[in-house]
Design a protein around this motif. Sequence first.
Motif, PDB file in Angstrom:
ATOM      1  N   SER A 135       0.799  -1.236   0.000  1.00  0.00           N
ATOM      2  CA  SER A 135       0.000   0.000   0.000  1.00  0.00           C
ATOM      3  C   SER A 135       0.834   1.290   0.000  1.00  0.00           C
ATOM      4  N   PRO A 136       1.746   1.441  -0.948  1.00  0.00           N
ATOM      5  CA  PRO A 136       2.492   2.699  -0.996  1.00  0.00           C
ATOM      6  C   PRO A 136       1.584   3.854  -1.422  1.00  0.00           C
ATOM      7  N   LYS A 137       1.944   5.052  -0.994  1.00  0.00           N
ATOM      8  CA  LYS A 137       1.191   6.243  -1.404  1.00  0.00           C
ATOM      9  C   LYS A 137       1.518   6.609  -2.849  1.00  0.00           C
ATOM     10  N   PHE A 138       2.772   6.359  -3.244  1.00  0.00           N
ATOM     11  CA  PHE A 138       3.225   6.653  -4.597  1.00  0.00           C
ATOM     12  C   PHE A 138       4.034   5.479  -5.128  1.00  0.00           C
ATOM     13  N   VAL A 139       3.893   5.199  -6.408  1.00  0.00           N
ATOM     14  CA  VAL A 139       4.731   4.227  -7.109  1.00  0.00           C
ATOM     15  C   VAL A 139       5.411   4.999  -8.227  1.00  0.00           C
ATOM     16  N   ILE A 140       6.731   4.954  -8.235  1.00  0.00           N
ATOM     17  CA  ILE A 140       7.499   5.739  -9.193  1.00  0.00           C
ATOM     18  C   ILE A 140       8.380   4.817 -10.018  1.00  0.00           C
ATOM     19  N   MET A 141       8.369   5.058 -11.327  1.00  0.00           N
ATOM     20  CA  MET A 141       9.234   4.322 -12.264  1.00  0.00           C
ATOM     21  C   MET A 141       9.733   5.285 -13.317  1.00  0.00           C
ATOM     22  N   GLY A 142      10.931   4.998 -13.811  1.00  0.00           N
ATOM     23  CA  GLY A 142      11.373   5.690 -15.015  1.00  0.00           C
ATOM     24  C   GLY A 142      10.449   5.256 -16.145  1.00  0.00           C
ATOM     25  N   TYR A 143      10.182   6.137 -17.092  1.00  0.00           N
ATOM     26  CA  TYR A 143       9.182   5.826 -18.116  1.00  0.00           C
ATOM     27  C   TYR A 143       9.859   5.427 -19.421  1.00  0.00           C
ATOM     28  N   SER A 144      10.416   4.232 -19.426  1.00  0.00           N
ATOM     29  CA  SER A 144      11.078   3.675 -20.610  1.00  0.00           C
ATOM     30  C   SER A 144      10.026   3.059 -21.543  1.00  0.00           C
ATOM     31  N   TYR A 145      10.484   2.589 -22.697  1.00  0.00           N
ATOM     32  CA  TYR A 145       9.559   1.928 -23.629  1.00  0.00           C
ATOM     33  C   TYR A 145       8.949   0.681 -22.999  1.00  0.00           C
ATOM     34  N   LEU A 146       9.723  -0.037 -22.219  1.00  0.00           N
ATOM     35  CA  LEU A 146       9.225  -1.238 -21.543  1.00  0.00           C
ATOM     36  C   LEU A 146       8.108  -0.863 -20.570  1.00  0.00           C
ATOM     37  N   VAL A 147       8.338   0.158 -19.786  1.00  0.00           N
ATOM     38  CA  VAL A 147       7.353   0.604 -18.804  1.00  0.00           C
ATOM     39  C   VAL A 147       6.097   1.124 -19.499  1.00  0.00           C
ATOM     40  N   ARG A 148       6.261   1.798 -20.612  1.00  0.00           N
ATOM     41  CA  ARG A 148       5.104   2.293 -21.378  1.00  0.00           C
ATOM     42  C   ARG A 148       4.212   1.151 -21.839  1.00  0.00           C
ATOM     43  N   ASP A 149       4.808  -0.030 -21.994  1.00  0.00           N
ATOM     44  CA  ASP A 149       4.055  -1.195 -22.432  1.00  0.00           C
ATOM     45  C   ASP A 149       3.225  -1.802 -21.298  1.00  0.00           C
ATOM     46  N   PHE A 150       3.827  -1.950 -20.116  1.00  0.00           N
ATOM     47  CA  PHE A 150       3.114  -2.707 -19.072  1.00  0.00           C
ATOM     48  C   PHE A 150       2.529  -1.868 -17.943  1.00  0.00           C
TER      49      PHE A 150
END
Length: 133
Positions: free
Chosen positions: A88-103
């Motif tokens: 239950s995190p308040k925020f989930v942060i990821m770099g927005y690479s092509y892989l991340v844009r997919d899933f």
Amino acid sequence: MDILVVLEGANGAIHRISKEALAAAQALGKDINQKVSVLAFGKNSNNLSKEASGFNVDEVILIEDDNLNSYSADAYAETIKQVVEKESPKFVIMGYSYLVRDFFPKVSARLQKPLITDVIGYKTDGSKILFTK
């Protein structure tokens, strides 16, 4: 858990875009007094978790599963969904690479939570956080 950074690997190390995401999470965490955790999974997840433990993070979550060693949008999305539901995190942060844009849109849809992409900054305004695209 307050802020979760999902790590992406590159050649057995943390991808530079994930390092940028981690730095942003640490700055946000400092500004709003929240703890930062990281999630390492997939191919070379053990290497990623060891590297991440050298950064100023409160917790490193490691998921070792042979089914995640090869990319699968559904498997990656389900893994992150399960961690988010459990922690239950308040925020989930990821770099927005092509892989991340997919899933990552799948994660957002499965959790029925908003997804803000291409964030380049933020500012706090009282109890609100305003993200800049």
